[in-house]
Write a protein that holds these residues in place. Structure first.
Motif, mmCIF file in Angstrom:
data_model
loop_
_atom_site.group_PDB
_atom_site.id
_atom_site.type_symbol
_atom_site.label_atom_id
_atom_site.label_comp_id
_atom_site.label_asym_id
_atom_site.label_seq_id
_atom_site.Cartn_x
_atom_site.Cartn_y
_atom_site.Cartn_z
ATOM 1 N N LEU A 20 0.809 -1.392 -0.129
ATOM 2 C CA LEU A 20 -0.132 0.031 -0.076
ATOM 3 C C LEU A 20 0.930 1.153 -0.055
ATOM 4 C CD1 LEU A 20 -2.888 -0.902 2.661
ATOM 5 C CD2 LEU A 20 -3.172 -0.620 0.060
ATOM 6 N N ILE A 21 1.923 1.240 0.732
ATOM 7 C CA ILE A 21 2.939 2.244 0.688
ATOM 8 C C ILE A 21 3.614 2.531 -0.456
ATOM 9 C CG2 ILE A 21 5.010 3.366 1.787
ATOM 10 C CD1 ILE A 21 4.143 2.128 4.383
ATOM 11 N N ALA A 22 3.829 1.624 -1.099
ATOM 12 C CA ALA A 22 4.605 1.548 -2.793
ATOM 13 C C ALA A 22 3.491 2.324 -3.649
ATOM 14 C CB ALA A 22 4.946 0.277 -3.211
ATOM 15 N N ILE A 23 2.295 1.840 -3.516
ATOM 16 C CA ILE A 23 1.047 2.533 -4.303
ATOM 17 C C ILE A 23 0.949 4.065 -4.002
ATOM 18 C CG2 ILE A 23 -1.334 2.551 -4.847
ATOM 19 C CD1 ILE A 23 -1.180 -0.688 -4.452
ATOM 20 N N LYS A 24 1.050 4.077 -2.725
ATOM 21 C CA LYS A 24 0.809 5.610 -2.560
ATOM 22 C C LYS A 24 2.016 6.637 -2.832
ATOM 23 C CE LYS A 24 1.751 7.529 1.433
ATOM 24 N NZ LYS A 24 1.688 8.031 3.021
ATOM 25 N N GLN A 25 3.257 6.063 -2.807
ATOM 26 C CA GLN A 25 4.373 6.659 -3.351
ATOM 27 C C GLN A 25 4.174 6.894 -4.960
ATOM 28 O OE1 GLN A 25 7.311 4.018 -1.756
ATOM 29 N NE2 GLN A 25 7.864 5.588 0.211
ATOM 30 N N SER A 26 3.804 5.797 -5.492
ATOM 31 C CA SER A 26 3.704 5.885 -7.020
ATOM 32 C C SER A 26 2.340 6.925 -7.418
ATOM 33 C CB SER A 26 3.039 4.541 -7.400
ATOM 34 O OG SER A 26 4.183 3.464 -7.457
ATOM 35 N N ALA A 27 1.465 6.762 -6.516
ATOM 36 C CA ALA A 27 0.438 7.970 -6.796
ATOM 37 C C ALA A 27 1.200 9.489 -6.780
ATOM 38 C CB ALA A 27 -0.587 7.492 -5.938
ATOM 39 N N TYR A 28 1.896 9.610 -5.711
ATOM 40 C CA TYR A 28 2.597 10.802 -5.713
ATOM 41 C C TYR A 28 3.544 11.231 -6.893
ATOM 42 C CZ TYR A 28 1.677 11.095 -0.430
ATOM 43 O OH TYR A 28 1.050 11.178 0.819
ATOM 44 N N ALA A 29 4.154 10.216 -7.285
ATOM 45 C CA ALA A 29 4.916 10.117 -8.508
ATOM 46 C C ALA A 29 4.291 10.437 -9.693
ATOM 47 C CB ALA A 29 5.980 9.106 -8.826
ATOM 48 N N TRP A 30 3.102 10.127 -9.714
ATOM 49 C CA TRP A 30 2.250 10.114 -10.908
ATOM 50 C C TRP A 30 1.762 11.656 -10.820
ATOM 51 C CZ3 TRP A 30 0.360 6.707 -14.499
ATOM 52 C CH2 TRP A 30 -0.532 7.077 -15.499
ATOM 53 N N ARG A 31 1.375 12.116 -9.662
ATOM 54 C CA ARG A 31 0.931 13.667 -9.706
ATOM 55 C C ARG A 31 2.125 14.316 -10.212
ATOM 56 N NH1 ARG A 31 -2.052 11.786 -5.207
ATOM 57 N NH2 ARG A 31 -0.561 12.617 -3.946
ATOM 58 N N GLN A 32 3.280 14.202 -9.678
ATOM 59 C CA GLN A 32 4.419 14.855 -10.101
ATOM 60 C C GLN A 32 4.763 14.672 -11.736
ATOM 61 O OE1 GLN A 32 7.975 14.124 -7.782
ATOM 62 N NE2 GLN A 32 9.358 13.984 -9.478
ATOM 63 N N MET A 33 4.458 13.388 -12.294
ATOM 64 C CA MET A 33 4.797 13.338 -13.874
ATOM 65 C C MET A 33 3.566 14.102 -14.499
ATOM 66 S SD MET A 33 3.543 9.949 -15.823
ATOM 67 C CE MET A 33 1.845 10.150 -15.683
ATOM 68 N N VAL A 34 2.173 14.491 -13.845
ATOM 69 C CA VAL A 34 1.475 15.098 -14.690
ATOM 70 C C VAL A 34 1.590 16.528 -14.454
ATOM 71 C CG1 VAL A 34 -1.152 15.953 -14.301
ATOM 72 C CG2 VAL A 34 -0.413 13.438 -14.299
ATOM 73 N N ALA A 35 2.509 17.072 -13.503
ATOM 74 C CA ALA A 35 2.863 18.503 -13.184
ATOM 75 C C ALA A 35 3.781 18.787 -14.370
ATOM 76 C CB ALA A 35 3.366 18.708 -11.847
ATOM 77 N N TYR A 36 4.764 17.843 -14.501
ATOM 78 C CA TYR A 36 5.721 17.893 -15.473
ATOM 79 C C TYR A 36 5.164 18.091 -16.964
ATOM 80 C CZ TYR A 36 9.106 16.750 -11.967
ATOM 81 O OH TYR A 36 10.092 16.632 -10.922
ATOM 82 N N LEU A 37 4.120 17.045 -17.119
ATOM 83 C CA LEU A 37 3.455 17.202 -18.526
ATOM 84 C C LEU A 37 2.742 18.689 -18.656
ATOM 85 C CD1 LEU A 37 1.972 13.599 -18.748
ATOM 86 C CD2 LEU A 37 3.711 14.570 -20.071
ATOM 87 N N SER A 38 2.303 19.085 -17.810
ATOM 88 C CA SER A 38 1.518 20.292 -17.812
ATOM 89 C C SER A 38 2.481 21.296 -18.192
ATOM 90 C CB SER A 38 0.821 20.678 -16.657
ATOM 91 O OG SER A 38 1.849 21.409 -15.527
ATOM 92 N N ARG A 39 3.636 21.301 -18.081
ATOM 93 C CA ARG A 39 4.570 22.315 -18.561
ATOM 94 C C ARG A 39 5.026 22.325 -20.050
ATOM 95 N NH1 ARG A 39 4.656 26.127 -14.815
ATOM 96 N NH2 ARG A 39 6.480 26.955 -15.557
ATOM 97 N N LEU A 40 4.412 21.228 -20.656
ATOM 98 C CA LEU A 40 4.760 20.974 -21.952
ATOM 99 C C LEU A 40 3.875 21.482 -22.981
ATOM 100 C CD1 LEU A 40 6.045 17.131 -21.614
ATOM 101 C CD2 LEU A 40 7.519 19.189 -21.757
ATOM 102 N N GLU A 41 4.253 21.789 -24.389
ATOM 103 C CA GLU A 41 3.422 21.756 -25.595
ATOM 104 C C GLU A 41 2.915 20.584 -25.743
ATOM 105 O OE1 GLU A 41 2.636 24.801 -26.815
ATOM 106 O OE2 GLU A 41 4.210 25.781 -25.534
ATOM 107 N N LYS A 42 1.473 20.675 -26.432
ATOM 108 C CA LYS A 42 0.898 19.370 -26.726
ATOM 109 C C LYS A 42 1.493 18.270 -27.519
ATOM 110 C CE LYS A 42 -3.555 17.636 -28.368
ATOM 111 N NZ LYS A 42 -5.007 18.024 -28.434
#
Length: 132
Positions: A48-70
């Motif tokens: 469960l902790i590994a999944i929670k950490q992965s969910a944090y990383a997912w949000r971080q990934m989405v934040a990085y994607l938001s800085r990109l052009e389509k």
């Protein structure tokens, strides 16, 4: 290190991050997620902790994607899909639903209104990424 998305927003606004390759940062985050979710923790709570950490990383990934052009988002998404194809079959299915939902958002073709496909750290009941 995983930063929370609200910390990233502050970093993005306060620092001159012109040299950051956000596409590479997004795909590196996905790589970390894929590797982390393939580990076999010794007990349920550790999983469960590994999944929670992965969910944090997912949000971080989405934040990085938001800085990109389509077009850059689409390139990063294609790299993530290719990486997912190298994962074990069960993870391809489970993570593929979430990655597919992200792809729909990138392509502005969001079709589903269900709760499936969101990467959550904690849930009530069973978690889609838990093989119980």
């Amino acid at each position: 290190m995983i930063l929370t998305s609200h910390n990233l927003a502050t970093v993005f606004e306060q620092l001159p991050l012109r040299e950051v390759n956000f596409g590479r940062a997004a795909t590196a985050s996905f790589e970390w997620i894929a590797q982390n979710l393939q580990k076999k923790p010794p007990h349920r709570h550790a999983r469960l902790i590994a999944i929670k950490q992965s969910a944090y990383a997912w949000r971080q990934m989405v934040a990085y994607l938001s800085r990109l052009e389509k077009n850059e988002q689409l390139q990063a998404y294609a790299t993530m899909r290719a990486r997912l194809a190298t994962c074990p079959a069960d993870l391809q299915v489970q993570l593929g639903i979430m990655l597919g939902r992200l792809g729909e958002k990138i392509e502005n073709q969001h079709k589903s209104f269900s709760d499936r496909g969101y990467f959550l750290g904690w849930t009530m009941g069973s978690h889609p990424l838990m093989s119980e």
